[in-house]
Design a protein around this motif. Structure first.
Motif, PDB file in Angstrom:
ATOM      1  N   MET A  39      -3.981  19.833   0.764  1.00  0.00           N
ATOM      2  CA  MET A  39      -5.283  19.206   0.541  1.00  0.00           C
ATOM      3  C   MET A  39      -5.131  17.708   0.262  1.00  0.00           C
ATOM      4  N   LEU A  40      -4.092  17.319  -0.472  1.00  0.00           N
ATOM      5  CA  LEU A  40      -3.842  15.897  -0.717  1.00  0.00           C
ATOM      6  C   LEU A  40      -3.589  15.164   0.596  1.00  0.00           C
ATOM      7  N   ASN A  41      -2.774  15.775   1.478  1.00  0.00           N
ATOM      8  CA  ASN A  41      -2.505  15.173   2.786  1.00  0.00           C
ATOM      9  C   ASN A  41      -3.785  15.068   3.607  1.00  0.00           C
TER      10      ASN A  41
ATOM     11  N   MET B  44       0.844  -1.202   0.000  1.00  0.00           N
ATOM     12  CA  MET B  44       0.000   0.000   0.000  1.00  0.00           C
ATOM     13  C   MET B  44       0.876   1.248   0.000  1.00  0.00           C
ATOM     14  N   LEU B  45       0.483   2.250  -0.777  1.00  0.00           N
ATOM     15  CA  LEU B  45       1.223   3.504  -0.830  1.00  0.00           C
ATOM     16  C   LEU B  45       1.122   4.246   0.499  1.00  0.00           C
ATOM     17  N   ARG B  46       2.234   4.739   0.962  1.00  0.00           N
ATOM     18  CA  ARG B  46       2.207   5.574   2.151  1.00  0.00           C
ATOM     19  C   ARG B  46       1.815   6.991   1.747  1.00  0.00           C
ATOM     20  N   GLN B  47       1.447   7.770   2.768  1.00  0.00           N
ATOM     21  CA  GLN B  47       0.941   9.116   2.516  1.00  0.00           C
ATOM     22  C   GLN B  47       1.945   9.953   1.729  1.00  0.00           C
ATOM     23  N   TYR B  48       3.199   9.991   2.173  1.00  0.00           N
ATOM     24  CA  TYR B  48       4.185  10.835   1.503  1.00  0.00           C
ATOM     25  C   TYR B  48       4.491  10.331   0.093  1.00  0.00           C
ATOM     26  N   GLU B  49       4.404   8.989  -0.113  1.00  0.00           N
ATOM     27  CA  GLU B  49       4.665   8.436  -1.445  1.00  0.00           C
ATOM     28  C   GLU B  49       3.602   8.881  -2.449  1.00  0.00           C
TER      29      GLU B  49
ATOM     30  N   VAL C 169       2.110  12.715  -7.070  1.00  0.00           N
ATOM     31  CA  VAL C 169       1.318  13.780  -7.685  1.00  0.00           C
ATOM     32  C   VAL C 169       2.188  15.006  -7.947  1.00  0.00           C
ATOM     33  N   MET C 170       3.004  15.392  -6.940  1.00  0.00           N
ATOM     34  CA  MET C 170       3.826  16.593  -7.075  1.00  0.00           C
ATOM     35  C   MET C 170       4.868  16.434  -8.181  1.00  0.00           C
ATOM     36  N   ALA C 171       5.248  15.191  -8.485  1.00  0.00           N
ATOM     37  CA  ALA C 171       6.265  14.953  -9.512  1.00  0.00           C
ATOM     38  C   ALA C 171       5.784  15.398 -10.886  1.00  0.00           C
TER      39      ALA C 171
ATOM     40  N   ALA D  54     -10.600   9.737  -5.757  1.00  0.00           N
ATOM     41  CA  ALA D  54     -10.248   8.322  -5.591  1.00  0.00           C
ATOM     42  C   ALA D  54     -10.065   7.986  -4.120  1.00  0.00           C
ATOM     43  N   LEU D  55      -9.429   8.886  -3.362  1.00  0.00           N
ATOM     44  CA  LEU D  55      -9.221   8.645  -1.928  1.00  0.00           C
ATOM     45  C   LEU D  55     -10.547   8.619  -1.167  1.00  0.00           C
ATOM     46  N   LEU D  56     -11.503   9.437  -1.591  1.00  0.00           N
ATOM     47  CA  LEU D  56     -12.750   9.594  -0.833  1.00  0.00           C
ATOM     48  C   LEU D  56     -13.921   8.800  -1.406  1.00  0.00           C
ATOM     49  N   HIS D  57     -13.706   8.035  -2.497  1.00  0.00           N
ATOM     50  CA  HIS D  57     -14.852   7.532  -3.266  1.00  0.00           C
ATOM     51  C   HIS D  57     -15.764   6.585  -2.497  1.00  0.00           C
ATOM     52  N   ASP D  58     -15.269   5.938  -1.440  1.00  0.00           N
ATOM     53  CA  ASP D  58     -16.107   5.021  -0.663  1.00  0.00           C
ATOM     54  C   ASP D  58     -16.577   5.612   0.663  1.00  0.00           C
ATOM     55  N   THR D  59     -16.129   6.823   1.003  1.00  0.00           N
ATOM     56  CA  THR D  59     -16.432   7.350   2.338  1.00  0.00           C
ATOM     57  C   THR D  59     -17.921   7.621   2.538  1.00  0.00           C
ATOM     58  N   VAL D  60     -18.583   8.196   1.525  1.00  0.00           N
ATOM     59  CA  VAL D  60     -19.995   8.536   1.676  1.00  0.00           C
ATOM     60  C   VAL D  60     -20.859   7.278   1.737  1.00  0.00           C
ATOM     61  N   GLU D  61     -20.471   6.256   0.979  1.00  0.00           N
ATOM     62  CA  GLU D  61     -21.268   5.021   0.936  1.00  0.00           C
ATOM     63  C   GLU D  61     -21.019   4.127   2.141  1.00  0.00           C
ATOM     64  N   ASP D  62     -19.777   4.050   2.609  1.00  0.00           N
ATOM     65  CA  ASP D  62     -19.416   3.041   3.619  1.00  0.00           C
ATOM     66  C   ASP D  62     -19.093   3.595   5.003  1.00  0.00           C
ATOM     67  N   THR D  63     -19.118   4.934   5.167  1.00  0.00           N
ATOM     68  CA  THR D  63     -18.825   5.512   6.483  1.00  0.00           C
ATOM     69  C   THR D  63     -19.894   6.550   6.811  1.00  0.00           C
ATOM     70  N   LEU D  64     -19.694   7.281   7.901  1.00  0.00           N
ATOM     71  CA  LEU D  64     -20.657   8.300   8.321  1.00  0.00           C
ATOM     72  C   LEU D  64     -20.446   9.633   7.600  1.00  0.00           C
ATOM     73  N   ALA D  65     -19.502   9.686   6.680  1.00  0.00           N
ATOM     74  CA  ALA D  65     -19.240  10.918   5.930  1.00  0.00           C
ATOM     75  C   ALA D  65     -20.442  11.280   5.065  1.00  0.00           C
ATOM     76  N   THR D  66     -20.633  12.583   4.814  1.00  0.00           N
ATOM     77  CA  THR D  66     -21.715  13.062   3.960  1.00  0.00           C
ATOM     78  C   THR D  66     -21.140  13.890   2.815  1.00  0.00           C
ATOM     79  N   ILE D  67     -21.934  14.025   1.760  1.00  0.00           N
ATOM     80  CA  ILE D  67     -21.513  14.845   0.621  1.00  0.00           C
ATOM     81  C   ILE D  67     -21.311  16.294   1.070  1.00  0.00           C
ATOM     82  N   GLU D  68     -22.187  16.751   1.985  1.00  0.00           N
ATOM     83  CA  GLU D  68     -22.076  18.133   2.466  1.00  0.00           C
ATOM     84  C   GLU D  68     -20.733  18.354   3.163  1.00  0.00           C
ATOM     85  N   GLU D  69     -20.308  17.363   3.950  1.00  0.00           N
ATOM     86  CA  GLU D  69     -19.026  17.478   4.655  1.00  0.00           C
ATOM     87  C   GLU D  69     -17.862  17.461   3.659  1.00  0.00           C
TER      88      GLU D  69
END
Length: 696
Positions: free
Chosen positions: A22-24, A1-6, A11-13, A69-84
């Protein structure tokens, strides 16, 4: 799995101006929201969106797509909302995440209704922003890579089938061949495990026994091109296992009969070098006729460009060669994604113009089954190229006809088509088009789409438009029948009926307009009693039974209505103008016309009966005959001459029996009326070639 800094460094490359903070923040957000959730493999759930984001960086996509891509499952599978999501990452990311979330629900429902409704959402989301599709394809690809961890064989098969039927073809349509091939391979392994094992085993045997033959051939190709002054890269590989299996199934051949298992790719510096390389290869080795395709001058609709040819190498071995420039190769492997510059929000319309056709199909489809049928036609079929007389190039599925071509140019042109010229020659509208045909559509604004066209058109757009037009015509003609029935009902009412009463009746029946009321009467959704009660409550109390036919004031004329639309001529008795006729009105099936002495009527059909008449200036119908000819040369020709002499066209002819002395035929003739048919029967009976002739 890619680490955060990787991930951020990737992307920055290629995008030094990306918002690193924002990426972090997005990386941390998805880790926190998914928390302790686990995947079937036992890995933390957040490893999945991180890997999907990694796939997006390989395509050098913009930061909004990476964050999606990082957030694509958050609204469906967690308590996250589109508004947030919108508050933290902005409206563009929120819109993309919402689009991908809607697409994810494709897996959540069941079969046709599920697939159709969500395919509708899928296409609409794609049409608004194609990045939604790119993220979803990467999401599905990573899920397929980890599919083997799912314990349920049934669930694995369902996901694999969906991948094969929906996602792999969509990847192909946007030119992402790397994604398409890997999805097909992984799905093939699940759906056809025995075939997968057999083919991959055979390929391994070839690889071990050939002793570096692929490398040797690649070197020979490179040397031949180098001698001609071309700087190229040459690589060889076996054909894709799924591609081999598909070819075996389509051609009904064994693995040993597949002659072009080896494929080679030549990458040139510039586009003109492709044609120069082709000339060198064709003069060095014999090319196989009919196997050359030029997708450089006429690219596929997904932007794919390459020259394809097949050659006979030493020892009569066949090999496929693809020739393209380095720039073409990048586009061909990653398609539309390769065009998506990280600072550009412009959609490459030339590549996704087919989406506009899909949206038209969504609007025109009547139900779930139609939507799936039409959309799969638009997405999945191989293509041919045809030209308008002015030189405009159109890409169509194989097997397309001039009607498909007309609808591809414009819906109105399809609706008005009455004939076609192909390469300057008048040809039937059902003629299959070939690559390079020049097609001119002959039109008339008085024409309309015909129901029989559905028997030969192949594009989803054409089928959807024809069905919509036929349904509109059917509603119009059912309304015409309904109005005649309504007039008969009104004459039997105890008092006169005004327009206000009709409007009030529509309200009582829950119908939006007078035409809807007439169509409901014509299609037998309403009987006399219901109509009378709606017009004047209590007025139907004097009716003993709702049986209308015996009490009908006058016969209803079917003049001006279209056979097969406003009414159907029964195949059991083949009535023709001049026969005494009655109609059977069955809900949602329109009116079926029978001759009065039809045996089917005696069987007690449970339906409304109508007294019908042909009306004046009838347009003719099909009459069916049985004729027994003497079994000798020329008798059938003589019978055909009788039909021609009496100006009757043969619609169908079937040889029902044959022995040494006689041949029996059933023939359907287009005749004007009963008198016309009777004259033909009399002429047949007078011929020495005919032993018997009778109407059936």
């Amino acid at each position: 799995m890619l680490r955060q800094y990787e991930l951020v460094e990737r992307v920055m490359a290629y995008d030094p101006e990306a918002d690193e903070a924002m990426l972090n923040r997005a990386y941390v957000y998805t880790v926190q929201k998914h928390g302790t959730q686990k995947r079937a493999s036992g890995d933390p759930y957040f490893s999945h969106p991180v890997e999907v984001a990694g796939l997006m960086t390989e395509l050098r996509l913009d930061q909004e797509t990476i964050i999606t891509a990082l957030l694509h499952d958050t609204v469906e599978d967690t308590l996250a909302t589109i508004e947030e999501v919108e508050r933290l990452f902005g409206p563009d990311v929120a819109k993309l995440v919402d689009g991908v979330t809607k697409l994810s629900k494709i897996e959540a429902m069941s079969e046709k209704e599920r697939a159709a409704e969500n395919l509708r959402k899928f296409l609409l989301a794609m049409s608004e922003d194609i990045r939604v599709l790119l993220v979803k394809l990467a999401d599905r690809l990573h899920n397929m890579r980890t599919l083997h961890y799912i314990k349920s064989a049934e669930k694995r098969a369902r996901i694999a089938r969906e991948t094969m039927e929906i996602y792999a073809p969509l990847a192909e349509r946007v030119g992402m061949y790397e994604y398409m091939r890997e999805m097909q391979l992984l799905a093939f392994e699940q759906l056809e495990p025995e075939a997968y094992a057999t083919i991959t085993g055979r390929l391994a045997q070839i690889r071990s026994s050939e002793g570096g033959q692929v490398d040797s051939i690649a070197l020979s190709i490179k040397q031949a091109l180098a001698e001609a002054g071309l700087k190229v890269e040459v690589s060889g590989r076996e054909k894709h296992p799924f591609s081999i299996w598909k070819k075996m199934a389509e051609r009904h051949v064994s693995f040993e009969q597949i002659t072009d298992i080896m494929a080679f790719r030549v990458l040139t510096e510039e586009v003109p070098d492709c044609y120069k390389a082709l000339g060198v290869l064709h003069t060095t080795w014999q090319m196989i006729p009919g196997r050359f395709k030029d997708y450089v001058s006429t690219p596929k609709s997904n932007g794919y460009r390459s020259l394809h040819t097949s050659l006979i190498f030493e020892n009569s071995m066949r090999m496929e060669v693809q020739i393209r420039s380095h720039g073409m190769h990048q586009t061909n492997e990653f398609g539309l994604a390769a065009h998506w510059a990280y600072k550009s929000h412009e959609r490459p319309d030339g590549q996704v113009g087919w989406l506009r056709d899909l949206i038209e199909i969504v609007d025109a489809s009547h139900d779930a089954e139609e939507l799936l049928e039409h959309t799969r036609m638009a997405i999945y079929q191989d293509r041919i190229f045809a030209f308008t007389p002015k030189g405009q190039l159109l890409q169509l599925p194989k097997g397309s006809t001039p009607v498909d071509f007309a609808y591809a140019v414009h819906s109105d042109l399809g609706n008005w088509a009455v004939g076609a010229k192909i390469n300057g020659r008048h040809m039937p509208l059902r003629t299959a088009l070939n690559n390079g045909d020049v097609v001119e559509i002959i039109k008339s604004r008085k024409a309309s789409p015909q129901l029989p066209w559905l028997g030969f058109v192949v594009t989803g757009k054409a089928r959807a438009a024809i069905r919509r037009a036929v349904r509109a015509k059917e509603r119009e003609e059912l309304a015409a029948i309904g109005r005649k029935l309504f007039e008969d009902i009104v004459e039997r009412m105890p008092s006169k009926i005004g327009k206000k009463a009709v409007k009030d009746a529509c309200k009582r029946l829950g119908l939006g307009s007078e035409s809807e009321l007439m169509a409901a009467i014509g299609s037998a959704k309403l009987d006399d009693r219901q109509v009378m009660e709606a017009l004047v409550p209590g007025s139907a109390a004097h009716l003993p039974e709702p049986d209308r036919w015996p009490g009908q004031e006058r016969a209803i004329s079917i003049r001006g209505l279209t056979p097969g639309v406003g009414f159907h001529l029964a195949e059991c008795c083949h009535p023709v103008p001049g026969d005494r006729i009655v109609g059977i009105r069955v809900p949602d099936r329109g009116v079926e016309v029978h001759s009065i002495d039809c045996l089917t009527l005696a069987s007690g059909v449970d339906a409304d009966w109508l007294d019908l008449s042909w009306g004046e200036r009838t347009s003719g119908a099909l009459g069916r005959l049985r004729m027994v000819l003497y079994n000798r040369p020329g008798t059938l020709a003589e019978a055909a001459g009788i039909f021609a002499g009496n100006r009757a066209n043969i619609a169908s002819l079937e040889n029902s029996s044959r022995d040494e002395l006689f041949s029996s035929y059933e023939v359907d003739l287009e005749v004007a009326d009963l008198a016309h048919l009777t004259r033909i029967v009399s002429a047949l009976r007078a011929s020495d070639a005919v032993a018997e002739a009778e109407r059936i």
